[in-house]
Each structure stands twice: as C-alpha cells, then as structure tokens.
Design a protein around this motif. Structure first.
Motif, PDB file in Angstrom:
ATOM      1  N   GLY A   1      54.563  12.702  11.150  1.00 36.66           N
ATOM      2  CA  GLY A   1      55.974  13.524  10.746  1.00 36.66           C
ATOM      3  C   GLY A   1      56.651  12.988  10.386  1.00 36.66           C
ATOM      4  O   GLY A   1      57.562  13.453  11.178  1.00 36.66           O
TER       5      GLY A   1
ATOM      6  N   GLN B   1      65.002  12.316   8.926  1.00 38.21           N
ATOM      7  CA  GLN B   1      63.745  13.546   9.848  1.00 38.21           C
ATOM      8  C   GLN B   1      63.942  13.593  11.474  1.00 38.21           C
ATOM      9  O   GLN B   1      62.782  14.068  11.290  1.00 38.21           O
ATOM     10  CB  GLN B   1      63.137  10.971   8.988  1.00 38.21           C
ATOM     11  CG  GLN B   1      61.932  11.295  10.004  1.00 38.21           C
ATOM     12  CD  GLN B   1      61.351   9.721  10.162  1.00 38.21           C
ATOM     13  OE1 GLN B   1      61.904   8.950   9.365  1.00 38.21           O
ATOM     14  NE2 GLN B   1      60.845   9.619  10.446  1.00 38.21           N
TER      15      GLN B   1
ATOM     16  N   GLN C   1      59.086  10.244   8.077  1.00 40.49           N
ATOM     17  CA  GLN C   1      59.381  10.371   6.565  1.00 40.49           C
ATOM     18  C   GLN C   1      58.201   9.119   5.382  1.00 40.49           C
ATOM     19  O   GLN C   1      58.434   7.637   6.658  1.00 40.49           O
ATOM     20  CB  GLN C   1      60.780   9.105   6.244  1.00 40.49           C
ATOM     21  CG  GLN C   1      61.358   9.605   5.140  1.00 40.49           C
ATOM     22  CD  GLN C   1      62.690   9.071   4.998  1.00 40.49           C
ATOM     23  OE1 GLN C   1      63.234   9.450   5.409  1.00 40.49           O
ATOM     24  NE2 GLN C   1      62.967   7.627   4.409  1.00 40.49           N
TER      25      GLN C   1
ATOM     26  N   ASP D   1      58.707  16.790  -0.949  1.00 37.01           N
ATOM     27  CA  ASP D   1      58.418  17.303   0.885  1.00 37.01           C
ATOM     28  C   ASP D   1      57.054  17.107   1.322  1.00 37.01           C
ATOM     29  O   ASP D   1      57.893  16.276   2.300  1.00 37.01           O
ATOM     30  CB  ASP D   1      57.595  18.838   0.220  1.00 37.01           C
ATOM     31  CG  ASP D   1      58.271  20.102  -0.507  1.00 37.01           C
ATOM     32  OD1 ASP D   1      59.882  19.482  -0.451  1.00 37.01           O
ATOM     33  OD2 ASP D   1      58.241  20.806  -1.030  1.00 37.01           O
TER      34      ASP D   1
ATOM     35  N   VAL E   1      51.421  17.097  13.735  1.00 33.77           N
ATOM     36  CA  VAL E   1      52.226  17.436  11.982  1.00 33.77           C
ATOM     37  C   VAL E   1      51.785  18.808  11.307  1.00 33.77           C
ATOM     38  O   VAL E   1      50.487  19.438  12.108  1.00 33.77           O
ATOM     39  CB  VAL E   1      51.945  16.634  11.182  1.00 33.77           C
ATOM     40  CG1 VAL E   1      52.276  16.652   9.672  1.00 33.77           C
ATOM     41  CG2 VAL E   1      52.041  15.214  11.003  1.00 33.77           C
TER      42      VAL E   1
ATOM     43  N   LYS F   1      65.524  15.143  12.356  1.00 34.78           N
ATOM     44  CA  LYS F   1      66.583  16.606  13.013  1.00 34.78           C
ATOM     45  C   LYS F   1      67.386  16.546  14.188  1.00 34.78           C
ATOM     46  O   LYS F   1      67.948  17.953  14.837  1.00 34.78           O
ATOM     47  CB  LYS F   1      65.870  17.283  12.955  1.00 34.78           C
ATOM     48  CG  LYS F   1      64.774  18.001  11.675  1.00 34.78           C
ATOM     49  CD  LYS F   1      65.039  17.653  10.255  1.00 34.78           C
ATOM     50  CE  LYS F   1      63.978  17.671   9.415  1.00 34.78           C
ATOM     51  NZ  LYS F   1      64.598  17.760   8.241  1.00 34.78           N
TER      52      LYS F   1
ATOM     53  N   ASP G   1      58.538  13.769   3.157  1.00 38.62           N
ATOM     54  CA  ASP G   1      60.668  14.276   3.779  1.00 38.62           C
ATOM     55  C   ASP G   1      59.303  14.306   5.891  1.00 38.62           C
ATOM     56  O   ASP G   1      60.021  13.941   6.580  1.00 38.62           O
ATOM     57  CB  ASP G   1      60.427  15.063   3.746  1.00 38.62           C
ATOM     58  CG  ASP G   1      61.443  14.239   2.698  1.00 38.62           C
ATOM     59  OD1 ASP G   1      62.267  13.400   2.405  1.00 38.62           O
ATOM     60  OD2 ASP G   1      61.923  15.783   1.879  1.00 38.62           O
ATOM     61  N   CYS G   2      58.571  15.190   5.936  1.00 39.68           N
ATOM     62  CA  CYS G   2      57.987  16.007   6.750  1.00 39.68           C
ATOM     63  C   CYS G   2      56.679  14.326   7.063  1.00 39.68           C
ATOM     64  O   CYS G   2      55.880  15.121   8.143  1.00 39.68           O
ATOM     65  CB  CYS G   2      57.123  16.974   6.798  1.00 39.68           C
ATOM     66  SG  CYS G   2      55.877  17.681   5.436  1.00 39.68           S
TER      67      CYS G   2
END
Length: 699
Positions: free
Chosen positions: A556, A420, A558, A547, A694, A422, A550-551
């Motif tokens: 931004g 999530q 999960q 998709d 986002v 990164k 996840d973003c």
C-alpha cells in the motif's frame, strides 16, 4: 536626522542554556536602566519578557522577546531568547537582527549542551561574542574550574574583564581588570590578570602590538577601539560577572556593553540584487531601504505582528517599501517600537533600529523590504514528527488554520499532509516543542489535537524486468466495458537519464513517444504499433498506472523508480471506453509488478549525534547494533564532545530524541538529513506487508 545614529545603537541577543537566568537578567537591565520601575520575576509570573501564558506556566522562555532602553547615550535593543534547544529557531531569528551575542553561562552549572550550540550559531551568524557569567550569588561555585572549562570550549580568546568579589551570599561586587583596584575577597587577583588582558587586547592589531612591545601603553580610548575590533574579528571574547537577582555587577555590565558591544554598523552586511550579484548594505539613513523580518508572531488581538531590523535607509509611516516577490510593494501603515508585548507607535525607523508592523498578510520571517535580498536565516530541520488529528469532530478546518499560524510564527515547525499515508504530520524539534505548541493551540485557537506516531513513508519498486497483461471485460446489459493492455516493466533506478533510457533502440525498437514523471521517477514509453490501442485511450491508461502507483501493490505504499512500456492491446469499437482502459491498466500494472521481484524501500537518513566523549561508545552500541545504523565516522566537536556520523533507517530513529536524552542526561544533541531510499531487509519487509493489506476497489 534620527535620534539614534547607527554607531550608538547596540543590538544584543542574550543566549545560552536553559536556567542560566537570561530572562531575569533582561528584566533586571530594564530596571537598572530606569526604563521600567516595577519589579519583575519569572518565578511569580510577573516577568516583563516572559509574558506568554505558556511561558508563565512552564517558567522558561519559549519565544524570543525584545526590549529597549537607553544607557550612557547608547540605544539598546536586547533580545531574550529561549534556552532550551527545542526552541532554537527563536535564537537564530534574533541573531539575524543582532550584532553581538551575549552567551550567558550559569556560574554554578558551567558549560551546558545548548551553551555550545548558541556559541557556534553566533559564530555562523558572524556576530561579535561576549560571555556573561550569571548567578554568581549561587552556592558551590568552583570558579577556577569554571574558567578552565570556558577556556577549553571557547578558546584562549575568552578573557575576564572583571573579577567577582566573593560568591554565593558573599558575592558583593566586581573588580575591573582594565583598571584594577585592591579588593579583599576577589576570587582572582585583578592585578595579575591586568597585564595578560592588555596583551590580549593589543594583539588584535599588529601596529598596536608593536608599539606595546616597544614600551608604549595604549590609552583608554585606544583600548576601547581595540576591544571592539577584537570582538568584531572574533579574536577577543570578553567575560563579565553578574548576579541579576541581587543586582551586583549590572551597572558595570551595562557600562561595558555600551563601550564594547558592536555598534549596529560594525558588521559588513551583504545582499543579492536582482541580477544575482552580491552587494554591500550600507547603514546610511539616506540610502535605499533594506530591512528584514526576523520574527513573526500571531496575537489574538492585533493579529499578525512582524518584527523588523532596519539595515539601510529609513522606514516611514505611509511609505510603500519595495518587497521582494511583490509587484506592488509593502505599504507601511504604522511602525511600532517594541517593549516585550507592548507596542508604541513611532514615525520612522533608521539603520540599526528594531520595529514592528501589524496586520501584514504579505510579510513572513526572512522577507526583505527593499530592492535587494538579504540572506535567509538557516533554521535547523525539525526532526520529531507526529500524526495529528482533531480531538473534536468538525474541527478539521479550524485545526488547519491554527497549524498554519504556528508554521508562520515558528520556522522550526512544519505541517504536511502526507498523500501516501493520508496523515496530517506535524514536525518539530522535539516532543517538548510539539507539546508546548499544542498547548498554545488549545489556549489561543481553542482547538485540541490527538497525536500518535507517524507512519513511515516506505516506497515500493521492482528489481527485474517483467511482462504482463490484463483484460477488463464487463457485460451487464446494454453497452459493456472492454479494454486489454499489454506492458513490459523495467527497473528505472534514481539518477537514470530518462531520455537516454527511452531512446535506446536496443531496448525499445518501436518507441513512438515517451513521458517522464519526476514525482515517482516514472518513465512511460509508448511502443504501440498497428493501432491495437487507439491513441485517445492512452491518457486513460496513464491515469490507471498513476492510480496504482499511488496506492501500491505490495503493502500500500507509493511506487517509484520504474519504467513501463505499453506495446500491445485490444479494444472493442462499441464497449471500449476510458474507464475500461483505466481499469485494465491498473490490472496490468498489478500483475506485472508482482512478477518483477517487488521490494519495499525505506528512507535512509544521515544521523549526526554530538555527545560527550565518554558517551560515544554508548551511541555506537545503540545506533549501530540496535538501530541498523552504518558508521560513517567520528568528528571532534571541541570541548570534550565528539560527533558520531552514521546512516540509519528513518523508522529506527523516530523516537531517538527520548533515547538520547536518557542516555546522555540531556547533554547530547542530534540532527538528521534525508540521504536516499534503500531496500528493506526481507524479514522486516514481511512484517510490514503482514500489517498492510492492499485493497483493490474495482478489479
């Protein structure tokens, strides 16, 4: 026949707070026993046990080392374990290979925070416990107060077995309380202590106590057996006095350990067989092999080293031992006797022995050799996390390999790439723990890390039902793109039964199919009628939803805890394709989510803080008033300590270790465990959203 029978082997872990002199004591035992002739000192970097470069630099133990020697026809394996709670994992591993825990207490400093911790860990491990009062050559020792504090924390079972003659520069010897003699300058009268010690010893056995009350004094042999029984049953905790630096009391300590420390076959060990049944592990060299890895070390020269305690059977060079989880077993190429960082080849290892094997990819800490499984050690969950980045470009692969090595040899270190945020997050017991491990990375693996505070893994969800749709239409010459998706979105709280929810005809009267995704606690319901969306496009719609989950939508993060019903749509016989419906699904998700009263969720943890009683008010003021904590209760931790239990947002305690250390002068400790996700207060959510934009890539 083995040279060392199980009853003649003593496996002892030296443990206690940092600065109590455990390493100096271990080095001194090697010298007194005659195993090592050269002088050794932590201060000048010549210690036998603290051989690691980081240990020499910091002048304290970072990982457990094992030494061996013989004394009075006994084989000793002694573990010198770390004293700071930051490195508690090494202590727990060593306890898994030991039978007796020697709690080392600095006579000048007394009971300290990690003294309590290792005392409790030894009890949890089922070990016999003794206490060694060290550094009696120090100044300003208040022996009466020291003994009062030991009795308060360890209980009345803790009793002196010898008495120091003088302290500081005048510490000249010790007097045996079991066989007292006149000694001028003794801090307590051994004659007065003798009778109460005998009573403590005979009280471990009803028959012995009855004979004693009838006037029958136990023999020396009987006393020795009763002492071992009392240590084993935790009704007796012998206390011995030494100075490792001057050597006073060391021979007397070794004599006592040879007699009173638990033999390697004293503790009843249990394992689990293939049928899940608990079975006894018998210390018999002719029985099937049962051995366990208690420590892993990565050495630049011999690569991976696994340290093993044999509990049953005989390990031999060249044999293939069963390995739980492996069909082919483990081939024992060469066994080694362990002396700190020196390995000496041996032919076999029988019950009670400590050995090492090298270059073993298939073995890891807690692994069992044999047809049964020994219980895994209960390592604490690491709590302090940092986001880590290679300092030099191109080192990503090297960093990953190096961190994997650290995780193999330290069970209280974790590395995880957060999908999530990164970020590569490294987690340890404290800032100090992570700092020392980074030093090892730089020295051993030639890689350096930059670190910063980790991002908090917030989540997004909804609070009410909403409907929405999205049409994706794109025409730019030739075949275009077209897809239209209509959905309903429902809150789906954690713990809700997906089948019961999806098959509720009052909610989904046209339900044709449903799927559940545990990762996000996400339920998908297909209610499409009349073929408004062909079935071959449904997987693309599902991918579009995933998709977007996840973003995130709000900030931004999960998305979780929701149900989506796809009930209608439109397609074009030429322009519709999988990509068009994937994009349409993402758009429908975003539009509907915004209507469904979206909120951020934050991780809530149970925080358990153990501090001196006079610091409880400070902890409550800080955690509850300043960190949005909610009180659960206060528990007595013994010895003038209490444990404050609260629920608190994880975001508020990421740097709590520093605050607690400052607040309590290093006397506090804490642990956390994940509880649940809960809604973020609106004012804090607004701040988080403002910092996180986002970005949409294709809508």
């Amino acid at each position: 026949m083995s040279k060392y029978s199980p009853e003649n082997i003593r496996n002892i872990v030296l443990c206690g707070h940092g600065g109590t002199g455990k390493t100096t004591l271990a080095d001194a035992l090697l010298n007194v026993s005659g195993k090592v002739k050269r002088p050794a000192s932590v201060d000048d970097g010549t210690s036998i046990c603290d051989f690691d470069e980081e240990e020499k630099s910091h002048k304290y133990t970072i990982e457990t080392s094992c030494i061996n020697f013989d004394w009075n026809n006994r084989r000793f394996h002694v573990f010198d374990s770390p004293g700071y709670p930051d490195f508690i994992g090494g202590v727990i591993g060593a306890m898994g290979a030991s039978d007796t825990a020697a709690i080392v207490v600095n006579a000048a400093s007394g009971i300290q925070v990690n003294t309590r911790r290792v005392f409790a860990e030894a009890k949890n491990a089922g070990l016999g416990r003794i206490v060694i009062l060290s550094k009696l050559d120090s100044d300003n020792i208040k022996f009466d107060e020291l003994m009062d504090s030991i009795t308060s924390v360890f209980g009345s079972e803790a009793v002196l077995f010898n008495v120091p003659v003088g302290t500081g520069a005048n510490f000249k010897g010790v007097v045996d309380v079991l066989n007292p003699t006149e000694a001028e300058g003794a801090l307590l009268d051994p004659q007065e202590l003798h009778e109460s010690l005998i009573e403590s010893i005979v009280s471990v056995d009803d028959d012995a106590m009855e004979r004693y009350l009838e006037g029958e004094l136990p023999s020396a042999e009987d006393l020795e057996k009763l002492i071992v029984k009392g240590v084993k049953e935790e009704t007796l905790i012998p206390i011995f006095c030494v100075s490792a630096k001057t050597g006073v009391g060391l021979k007397e300590l070794l004599d006592s350990l040879a007699k009173y420390a638990l033999p390697s076959n004293a503790i009843a060990r249990k394992a689990t067989n293939a049928q899940g049944e608990e079975v006894d592990v018998v210390a018999d060299e002719n029985a099937p092999v049962v051995a366990q890895v208690f420590k892993t070390r990565i050495d630049p020269f011999v690569q991976k080293i696994n340290y093993i305690r044999v509990f049953s059977g005989t390990l031999k060079n060249g044999m293939t031992a069963p390995l739980i989880g492996s069909r082919k077993g483990f081939k024992v190429a060469q066994l080694f006797e362990v002396q700190a960082n020196e390995l000496t080849p041996v032919d076999e290892a029988t019950p009670g022995m400590i050995v090492a094997v090298t270059k073993t990819d298939e073995l890891k800490t807690c692994a069992t050799l044999g047809e049964v499984t020994m219980p895994a050690f209960q390592f604490p969950t690491p709590m302090v996390g940092l986001a880590a980045f290679p300092k030099n470009r191109g080192d990503e692969a090297k960093v990953s390999v190096a961190l994997t090595k650290l995780a193999e040899e330290d069970s209280t270190f974790k590395m995880e790439r957060n999908d999530q945020t990164k970020q590569l997050v490294i987690t340890g017991m404290s800032d100090l723990h992570l700092q020392v491990l980074q030093e090892r990375l730089k020295r051993r693996d030639k890689v350096e890390l930059d670190t910063k505070e980790q991002k908090i893994p917030y989540r997004e969800t909804i609070q009410q039902m909403a409907e929405g749709s999205y049409r994706h239409k794109k025409q730019s010459g030739g075949a275009g793109q077209f897809g239209e998706v209509h959905i309903r979105m429902y809150p789906f709280p954690a713990g809700t039964d997906p089948e019961e929810f999806a098959t509720d005809k009052s909610r989904f009267p046209s339900m044709k199919e449903w799927k559940y995704f545990p990762k996000n606690n996400f339920l998908w319901v297909d209610s499409i009628v009349g073929g408004s969306i062909p079935a071959n496009f449904l997987p693309a719609i599902e991918k579009g939803f995933m998709d977007r989950m996840d973003c995130g939508v709000v900030a931004g993060y999960q998305v979780q805890d929701l149900c989506i019903e796809v009930h209608f749509g439109k397609y074009h016989p030429v322009d519709s394709n999988e990509q068009a419906f994937r994009t349409a699904a993402k758009g429908a998700f975003k539009e509907t989510f915004a209507k469904a009263k979206p909120v951020l969720l934050e991780p809530i943890v149970n925080l358990m803080v153990t501090v001196p009683v006079d610091k409880v008010g400070d902890v409550n003021s800080d955690v509850i008033a300043a960190r949005r904590g909610r009180p659960i209760g206060v528990e007595d931790a013994g010895g003038g300590y209490q444990t404050v239990v609260v629920e608190a947002p994880f975001s508020e305690i990421t740097t709590y270790s520093r605050t607690l250390a400052s607040m309590t002068g290093g006397q506090g400790s804490y642990s956390i465990e994940f509880n649940r996700y809960d809604v973020v207060p609106s004012n804090i959510q607004a701040e988080i959203v403002a910092k996180n934009e986002v970005k949409d890539d294709d809508e």
